[in-house]
Design a protein around this motif. Structure first.
Motif, PDB file in Angstrom:
ATOM      1  N   LYS A  22       0.796  -1.221   0.000  1.00  0.00           N
ATOM      2  CA  LYS A  22       0.000   0.000   0.000  1.00  0.00           C
ATOM      3  C   LYS A  22       0.832   1.275   0.000  1.00  0.00           C
ATOM      4  N   ASP A  23       2.101   1.177   0.348  1.00  0.00           N
ATOM      5  CA  ASP A  23       2.911   2.390   0.300  1.00  0.00           C
ATOM      6  C   ASP A  23       3.194   2.812  -1.132  1.00  0.00           C
ATOM      7  N   LYS A  24       3.251   1.819  -2.011  1.00  0.00           N
ATOM      8  CA  LYS A  24       3.517   2.145  -3.414  1.00  0.00           C
ATOM      9  C   LYS A  24       2.231   2.477  -4.156  1.00  0.00           C
ATOM     10  N   ILE A  25       1.246   1.635  -3.938  1.00  0.00           N
ATOM     11  CA  ILE A  25       0.013   1.803  -4.704  1.00  0.00           C
ATOM     12  C   ILE A  25      -1.156   1.489  -3.787  1.00  0.00           C
ATOM     13  N   HIS A  26      -2.167   2.355  -3.840  1.00  0.00           N
ATOM     14  CA  HIS A  26      -3.292   2.229  -2.916  1.00  0.00           C
ATOM     15  C   HIS A  26      -4.063   0.929  -3.183  1.00  0.00           C
ATOM     16  N   THR A  27      -4.350   0.181  -2.113  1.00  0.00           N
ATOM     17  CA  THR A  27      -5.029  -1.112  -2.268  1.00  0.00           C
ATOM     18  C   THR A  27      -6.352  -0.992  -3.015  1.00  0.00           C
ATOM     19  N   GLY A  28      -7.046   0.121  -2.799  1.00  0.00           N
ATOM     20  CA  GLY A  28      -8.369   0.294  -3.392  1.00  0.00           C
ATOM     21  C   GLY A  28      -8.355   0.238  -4.903  1.00  0.00           C
ATOM     22  N   ILE A  29      -7.213   0.579  -5.510  1.00  0.00           N
ATOM     23  CA  ILE A  29      -7.156   0.581  -6.980  1.00  0.00           C
ATOM     24  C   ILE A  29      -7.352  -0.823  -7.524  1.00  0.00           C
ATOM     25  N   GLU A 101      -4.119   4.144   7.122  1.00  0.00           N
ATOM     26  CA  GLU A 101      -5.205   3.310   7.651  1.00  0.00           C
ATOM     27  C   GLU A 101      -4.896   1.841   7.403  1.00  0.00           C
ATOM     28  N   ARG A 102      -5.639   0.943   8.108  1.00  0.00           N
ATOM     29  CA  ARG A 102      -5.459  -0.479   7.863  1.00  0.00           C
ATOM     30  C   ARG A 102      -6.303  -0.859   6.648  1.00  0.00           C
ATOM     31  N   LEU A 103      -5.743  -0.599   5.464  1.00  0.00           N
ATOM     32  CA  LEU A 103      -6.524  -0.765   4.237  1.00  0.00           C
ATOM     33  C   LEU A 103      -6.906  -2.210   3.994  1.00  0.00           C
TER      34      LEU A 103
END
Lengths: 779, 115
Positions: A22-29, A101-103
């Motif tokens: 998630k630091d590189k790319i947002h999980t939501g994507i 946040e805890r994505l």
């Protein structure tokens, strides 16, 4: 179809892996594509030539519990809402939730919820429906408590869980009754057999239990109290679960079963009344709130009440309006929640008293809110979809018929239009309050934690799409009409209804006059809102269902604690007394109720002086143990009883028993005497009179019971003893003259084996009790 | 006679239960001892108390009604041994309890609140 339900669940397993990145790319994507693909898959079914689809995959065929999926107009509407708004919400959450946040948790819960919700609307099997239904409750619980370090979040999560699971279990009861009556687990087959259900004596129970499930899930009065507290969830969750999808599961349930119940008068009465009350109460309460999300929560409650009422009306027009409003509400309410989230995100507060004058700072957000609130208020403008469904609502409320219904239903039919207008006036007031409270008036920048500015464009995409939906449906209502809303309405109705054309301009008819009345009175009330503040505060004042819930929960806790403390005192004597008392009562009742007491005097042995005198000595000794006040005395008196038993064994021709009893009694007495040295003196202990008399009653009762059982058992011999076998074969098979010993070691040798084991264990335990004394040094 | 022995067993049960419900541990153990005596007599009565020969075969006599029922006796024998094992364990347990807690009052041996 099944894959659209299972894929979110399967992919949820991989989310924790993705969330490492998630630091590189947002999980939501990554997550965004799941609902988006599902949405694209289902969009192919939209069209006027839609036909229903069925799919079955066996799960537990022997119980009739299978994954029966069924796609009709109603499920299609819901599936599109769930996947479409799901995709938009995930998109919005990418910008709303930071990378701190805890994505992983968030998207796992969200996917779980999405799968559960798709399962609810697609299931044709009631038990599978129930399974998914509870899964929505659980995932909603997890999402509300997402920020679990907040006390309010935990409180809200627990409250929603308790209320919705209560309803879910009631619904389960209704499902069991339904499947028992109709001997099927498929909803469509139940609809075919609706005459059986309608003629069943369980019909009232089924209806009430089913509606309890629907009302708790859809936050209908008086079960609406969980929804405002569920606003502690992150805003994407509130937008998704608590406005567009989960709270509509109850509506879905009512709509799904309405082909069965619509001809039942009480269905009309209960659903309409509850819906109308929820509409009025929710819209009135929304005006009192100061928190943006609380306003929207009560507004959701009231809109859901309106849809519920229309489902209750059950006319073609009302059902169509209900289905239409489900779609419309999802568009404008979803966008409004996202607007509230943006305002919160960009200013740091959701308190409407601190907000104001944000129009110049956030023009885009303000425009979106304008469309949302005006559509919600039902203002007669041709590009707002809320107006159409509200107009249809008024139209259906005045065209209710009371043909052949009871006088109460007739009264209801008269009152409903007025209540509808009343509720809609407040809807107008809170919509305006929301919009002008946030964006109108003067700004109070000093009160805001952050300096307000326009939201990032990514955050605005989702509400823009939803507002585009509001406008497109508003301008071209017939675009959605024939293609899929009509199919949904047919599914609710159970038959194909005649086609409706939605027009903006009907001419000067009653519904339009009602709409104009609402707007007129609404404007007056909005302008004079400050003067009414006292009234809003006074009614309902301190009396609220929220407090009632807290009190009930607190009382349940304290009362059950009190009851448990009454008997779980830690006193073993009390437990023994309770166990014996209950045993006594139950056995006595059973014996006298079944005529178990019999006394026969034939077939008895003769009474002889020697036995009677031994018995007399034993009785005196046994009673003597009670009165003994000395350690040695009580041990010796108990020994007298033991030796008495040995004498009786001698008299009754049991030489082995007499031998064993004598030896063991002697060893026991010696053991007792060994121990008594360490025992404190026997003293007369303080004992209250009542506990003493209870002890006497229990012990005398138990003695009497055993005597009666002994005599009755002896008096009623059902079959001969099996002793002849032992006597005959003792020598032939066992090779021994002593029958008792042959039985012990030969015929029933297992008894003896384990009796030896018992002695061995006892010896080991005694040894360790005496030897092991490490506790003091160890601690 | 069976009725009289039944009454005796009943009285043994009654005194046993009364002792069980007392506060002092020694009385409770005496109660269990009396309870097992009562139970043994109870089983014996079930087999009948008619005056017959003891269950030891004498050559030439095979008539069943000549002997006492041997099965209850075997059961009682097992039971006596087991109750002896338990009584002795209870006694040692009592000894340890009194040693550790310095009391033999059941009203005081309650454990902590909310335990």
């Amino acid at each position: 179809m099944i894959f659209t339900v299972l894929i979110p669940l399967l992919l949820a397993c991989f989310v924790p892996l993705i969330s490492k990145l998630k630091d590189k790319i947002h999980t939501g994507i990554f997550i965004f594509f799941i609902p988006f693909v599902i949405f694209l898959y289902y969009i192919q079914f939209v069209g006027s030539d839609f036909t229903t689809m069925k799919q079955t995959i066996n799960w537990i065929p022997s119980l009739g519990v299978n994954f029966n999926f069924y796609l009709d107009g109603l499920s299609l509407l819901f599936v599109l809402l769930i996947s479409g708004i799901g995709a938009l919400v995930v998109l919005y959450s990418i910008y709303y939730l930071g990378k701190d946040e805890r994505l992983g948790h968030f998207y796992v819960y969200l996917l779980m919820f999405m799968a559960a919700m798709l399962g609810v609307v697609l299931s044709d099997n009631i038990y599978v429906l129930y399974t998914f239904w509870e899964l929505t409750s659980i995932s909603s619980f997890l999402l509300i408590g997402y920020w679990h370090f907040n006390e309010r979040s935990r409180y809200g999560a627990l409250k929603s869980m308790l209320i919705t699971v209560f309803g879910g279990l009631s619904m389960f009861g209704a499902f069991i009754l339904l499947s028992v009556i109709t001997d099927t687990t498929s909803i469509q087959s139940m609809i075919e057999q609706k005459d059986i259900i309608l003629n069943s004596t369980y019909l009232p129970f089924i209806l009430v239990l089913l509606l309890l499930g629907a009302f708790t899930k859809s936050a209908q009065f008086p079960f609406h109290i969980w929804l405002p507290d569920a606003m502690e969830a992150p805003t994407p969750v509130s937008a998704y679960l608590h406005s567009a999808t989960m709270v509509k599961a109850g509506l879905f349930l009512v709509a799904r079963f309405s082909p069965i119940f619509s001809s039942y008068e009480w269905f009309f009465i209960i659903v309409s009344i509850v819906g109308i009350i929820t509409l009025c109460w929710g819209s009135y309460m929304a005006v009192r709130q100061t928190d943006l999300k609380a306003i929207l929560a009560f507004s959701t409650i009231s809109q859901l009440g309106m849809i519920m009422a229309m489902l209750g009306f059950g006319t073609d027009l009302a059902i169509y309006a209900a289905v239409f409003h489900i779609l419309n509400h999802a568009t404008f309410k979803g966008s409004l929640f996202m607007v509230a989230g943006i305002v919160d995100h960009e200013t740091g507060t959701r308190d409407i008293r601190k907000l104001g004058g944000l129009l110049t700072f956030m023009p885009m957000t303000a425009t979106l809110a304008l469309f949302g609130t005006f559509s919600m208020a039902g203002i007669p403008l041709p590009f707002l979809n809320g107006f159409y469904s509200k107009e249809l609502f008024f139209d259906s409320s005045i065209h209710l018929t009371s043909n052949g219904l009871s006088s109460f239903a007739e009264f209801l039919v008269q009152v409903i239009p007025y209540l509808a207008v009343f509720g809609s006036i407040f809807t107008f007031v809170y919509s305006m309050y929301f919009f002008f409270g946030v964006f109108g008036g003067k700004n109070q920048l000093s009160l805001l934690p952050k300096k307000p500015h326009e939201a990032p464009i990514g955050m605005l995409i989702s509400p823009i799409i939803l507002v585009l939906g509001v406008i497109v449906i508003g301008l071209f209502p017939n675009l959605v009409n024939g293609t899929f809303l009509a199919h949904a309405a047919d599914a609710v109705k159970g038959t194909v209804a005649e086609e409706l054309h939605i027009l903006f301009w009907h001419g000067w008819k009653t519904p339009l006059i009602m709409s104009l009345t609402v707007v007129g009175i609404g404007i007056v009330l909005t302008l004079t809102r400050k003067k009414w503040a006292g009234v809003y505060r006074f009614i309902p004042g301190k009396l609220s269902l929220f407090k009632l819930y807290d009190i009930v929960l607190e009382k349940l806790n304290s009362v059950s604690k009190g009851i448990t403390k009454q008997y779980m005192t830690g006193s073993l004597r009390l437990y023994v007394a309770i166990i014996l008392g209950v045993t006594l009562t139950l056995t006595f009742i059973t014996m006298f109720a079944t005529g178990g007491v019999t006394i026969q005097f034939d077939n008895l042995a003769d009474v002889r002086v020697i036995e009677v005198s031994v018995v007399f000595i034993m009785i005196v000794a046994a009673i003597g143990t009670i009165f003994a006040r000395n350690n040695v005395a009580i041990i010796l008196i108990a020994g007298v009883v033991g030796y008495g038993v040995a004498v009786l064994f001698v008299i009754y021709r049991a030489p082995d028993l007499a031998l064993t009893q004598l030896v063991i009694e002697t060893v026991s007495v010696v053991l007792f005497l060994l121990c008594f040295y360490h025992m404190p003196k026997l003293r007369k202990r303080d004992e209250t009179k009542s506990s003493k008399s209870i002890n006497i009653i229990i012990s005398v009762g138990f003695g009497a019971l055993m005597t009666i059982i002994g005599i009755s058992a002896h008096s009623s011999k059902w079959f001969d003893s099996i002793a002849d076998y032992f006597i005959e074969t003792s020598y032939k098979l066992g090779g021994g003259h002593n029958i008792v010993n042959v039985i012990l070691v030969d015929m029933r040798g297992f008894d003896t084996l384990f009796e030896i084991t018992v002695l061995g264990i006892a010896a080991l335990a005694i040894f360790s009790l005496v030897k092991l004394k490490k506790n003091k040094e160890a601690e | 006679m069976e009725i009289i022995i039944s009454i005796l067993a009943g009285i043994l049960f009654a005194t046993a239960i009364y002792n069980l419900l007392q506060k002092q541990i020694l009385r409770i153990i005496i109660g269990t001892v009396l309870l097992s005596h009562g139970a043994h007599l109870f089983i014996l009565t079930m087999g009948g108390l008619k005056d017959r020969k003891p269950p030891i075969l004498i050559d030439g006599i095979h008539e069943i009604e000549k002997y006492v029922d041997p099965l209850p006796q075997a059961l009682i024998l097992t039971s006596i041994v087991i109750s002896f094992g338990i009584t002795s364990l209870l006694l040692v347990l009592t000894y340890r309890t009194i040693n550790e807690n310095k009391t033999d009052d059941m009203a005081q041996l309650r454990g902590e609140e909310n335990e």
